[in-house]
Write a protein that holds these residues in place. Structure first.
Motif, PDB file in Angstrom:
ATOM      1  N   LYS A  10      -2.250  13.975   0.321  1.00 25.00           N
ATOM      2  CA  LYS A  10      -1.508  14.008   1.590  1.00 25.00           C
ATOM      3  C   LYS A  10      -0.621  15.253   1.702  1.00 25.00           C
ATOM      4  O   LYS A  10      -0.365  15.942   0.716  1.00 25.00           O
ATOM      5  N   TYR A  50      -6.814   6.654  11.044  1.00 27.89           N
ATOM      6  CA  TYR A  50      -5.985   5.468  10.779  1.00 27.89           C
ATOM      7  C   TYR A  50      -6.053   4.453  11.928  1.00 27.89           C
ATOM      8  O   TYR A  50      -5.123   3.659  12.084  1.00 27.89           O
ATOM      9  N   ARG A 103       1.205   7.639  -7.403  1.00 26.23           N
ATOM     10  CA  ARG A 103       2.248   7.435  -6.380  1.00 26.23           C
ATOM     11  C   ARG A 103       3.625   7.294  -7.027  1.00 26.23           C
ATOM     12  O   ARG A 103       4.621   7.750  -6.460  1.00 26.23           O
ATOM     13  N   LEU A 110       7.373   5.592   1.271  1.00 26.73           N
ATOM     14  CA  LEU A 110       6.237   4.756   1.657  1.00 26.73           C
ATOM     15  C   LEU A 110       5.224   5.575   2.466  1.00 26.73           C
ATOM     16  O   LEU A 110       4.009   5.405   2.323  1.00 26.73           O
ATOM     17  N   HIS A 116      -4.053   8.960  -0.656  1.00 31.44           N
ATOM     18  CA  HIS A 116      -4.687   7.828   0.037  1.00 31.44           C
ATOM     19  C   HIS A 116      -5.982   7.491  -0.678  1.00 31.44           C
ATOM     20  O   HIS A 116      -6.617   8.372  -1.252  1.00 31.44           O
TER      21      HIS A 116
END
Ligand code: CMP
Length: 139
Positions: A10, A50, A103, A110, A116
């Motif tokens: 990301k 998404y 992560r 968040l 992802h």
């Protein structure tokens, strides 16, 4: 069972020059990088990706964020690749992700949670097809 799954590094992780470390972690976990590209999503492209979350309160912010800078998209192949990659990523919220997961190590919030991954075979098929054509995944 051999599977192919889809991953995104990301914008927060790309901006912090973490691509090499994250790609190395994928390979160290036994996953093979069978497709790879860097691109900058438009807001519309992020919304299409998404779409399943379009009714969620975080959708606007998520699609703004995902179009805020370049991402790196990866097709990953290996034994139970979907679960293997999800295990390596850890829980969605970096604060709740297990020690050693990507992560936990690299996520900032968040939303800006570094990576992802597809959550099921049907999602993987949709997500791989959204970003890669047949010539771009080489097993
Ligand atoms: P990802 O696996 O990319 O799928 C959807 C993303 O929405 C998720 O990771 C998070 O980065 C982001 N997100 C933001 N807020 C929430 C939330 N409350 N619950 C789940 N995901 C969220």
């Amino acid at each position: 069972m051999q599977q192919t799954t889809f991953a995104i590094i990301k914008p927060d992780a790309v901006a912090r020059n973490l691509c090499g470390e994250i790609l190395a972690a994928m390979e160290s976990a036994g996953l093979r990088i069978v497709g790879l590209k860097r691109l900058r999503l438009s807001k519309l492209q992020a919304a299409g990706f998404y779409a399943v979350h379009r009714e969620r309160p975080f959708f606007e912010s998520l699609t703004d964020y995902m179009s805020s800078g370049p991402v790196v998209c990866v097709a990953l192949r290996g034994e139970n690749a979907i679960a293997a990659w999800r295990g390596l990523m850890g829980a969605t919220d970096p604060a709740k992700a297990e020690p050693g997961t990507l992560r936990r190590k690299y996520g900032q919030s968040l939303e800006a949670n570094a990576v992802h991954g597809s959550d099921a075979p049907e999602t993987a098929a949709f997500e791989l097809g959204y970003f890669f054509n047949g010539l771009e995944i080489v097993e």
